[in-house]
Design an enzyme around this catalytic site. Sequence first.
Site, PDB file in Angstrom:
ATOM      1  CB  ILE A 103      -0.994   0.433   0.924  1.00  6.89           C
ATOM      2  CG1 ILE A 103      -1.675  -1.648   1.370  1.00  6.89           C
ATOM      3  CG2 ILE A 103      -1.572   1.755   1.327  1.00  6.89           C
ATOM      4  CD1 ILE A 103      -2.668  -1.486   2.389  1.00  6.89           C
ATOM      5  CG  ASP A 144      10.151   0.020   5.116  1.00 11.24           C
ATOM      6  OD1 ASP A 144      11.054  -1.015   6.285  1.00 11.24           O
ATOM      7  OD2 ASP A 144       9.187  -0.484   4.592  1.00 11.24           O
ATOM      8  NE  ARG A 191      -5.362  -5.362  11.218  1.00 12.55           N
ATOM      9  CZ  ARG A 191      -5.780  -5.240   9.247  1.00 12.55           C
ATOM     10  NH1 ARG A 191      -5.982  -3.976   8.306  1.00 12.55           N
ATOM     11  NH2 ARG A 191      -5.745  -6.275   9.245  1.00 12.55           N
ATOM     12  CG  ASP A 211     -10.769   3.042   6.817  1.00 14.10           C
ATOM     13  OD1 ASP A 211     -12.122   3.846   7.142  1.00 14.10           O
ATOM     14  OD2 ASP A 211     -10.239   2.157   6.851  1.00 14.10           O
ATOM     15  CD  GLU A 214     -11.155  -2.130  12.781  1.00  8.83           C
ATOM     16  OE1 GLU A 214     -11.561  -2.234  12.124  1.00  8.83           O
ATOM     17  OE2 GLU A 214     -10.209  -2.225  13.916  1.00  8.83           O
ATOM     18  CG  HIS A 250     -11.022  -1.330   8.645  1.00 11.01           C
ATOM     19  ND1 HIS A 250     -10.436  -1.973   9.926  1.00 11.01           N
ATOM     20  CD2 HIS A 250     -10.604  -1.544   7.801  1.00 11.01           C
ATOM     21  CE1 HIS A 250     -10.034  -3.489   9.313  1.00 11.01           C
ATOM     22  NE2 HIS A 250      -9.091  -2.477   7.952  1.00 11.01           N
ATOM     23  CG  LEU A 251     -14.938   3.564   4.826  1.00 12.85           C
ATOM     24  CD1 LEU A 251     -13.614   4.067   3.739  1.00 12.85           C
ATOM     25  CD2 LEU A 251     -16.034   4.567   4.722  1.00 12.85           C
TER      26      LEU A 251
END
Length: 326
Positions: free
Chosen positions: A157, A176, A237, A260, A265, A284-285
């Site tokens: 992503i 990263d 997450r 999101d 959650e 969470h869409l």
Amino acid sequence: MSPAAAAAVFTPRSLAALADVCDLAPLPVLDDLTSVRAKAVLADVELLVTGWGCPRLDADVLAAAPRLRAVVHAAGSVRGHITDACWERGVEVSSAAAANALPVAEYTLAMILLHGKHVLERARDFRRTRERADWLLTPHEVGNYRRTVGILSASLIGRRVIELLRSFDHEVLLHDPCVTGAEAAELGVEWVGLPELFGCSDLLSIHTPLLPATHGLVGRELLDAMRPGAVLINTSRGAVVDQDALTDVVRAGRIRAVLDVTDPEVLPADHPLWDCPNALITPHLAGSQGNEWERLADTAVGEVARWAEGDGFAHSVRRERLAFLA
């Protein structure tokens, strides 16, 4: 997979396409791999197409499927159902994670551009006043020209977001630990350390998977280092971020947040973030939904066709990379 997942992802068109490239076992879909019917089907299966709700493919399941040689997952993560027994047998595994990454990256880009322009806040004010402010008095921190965007993790992503941002006048920073400065340069971005990423970004998007090493990675110190008015976007997450620290810094009005995902959650109904005007919380869409599920099915069909022709998977999952995947 679950019957609900099968109904959502595999339309009659995609089922017909799947039947064109393989001998498809009779429906309905299997969601219990221990039943008498499941064992009768598994006895002849060479390849499984799996999805959300797939039971674990453990040693007992594999014993009932002596011919099984490949699994094509019509969703993202395979961590929930691919077991050591699969790898030890040499089962080949494919995932539609790359296809599922596309809508998440599109959501992220949309939020970067909308929040760069302060669209949500300005629309809210317009609704309240019914008057247009003097546009020549717009603050210079509003806009999408030469903003600094930080990307946390060059995941599937994260890399897609970087590609999409190339069309815009943004400076893109990347952190990263698995990517070198030279590799970042090849992506067209600048590699920076974690504190610098948070300290220098006008908009920062989190794309790191939730692993033991990344749980709570974005803590209070990093959040406090963000520029006043900066935007934190989280589509990975919720537990990657210290939820209490995030709540404090958002409630204080120091930063804006697009969430999101949260931890938990679904936040409790009385959680203070619900009422923060500088927080946008979506259910969470960002991942594949609606007609985007067709892309997952098409990817799975393509992988089955490649495997049947002996060409191997285009989106294979390797055991040695599993520890770094969501």
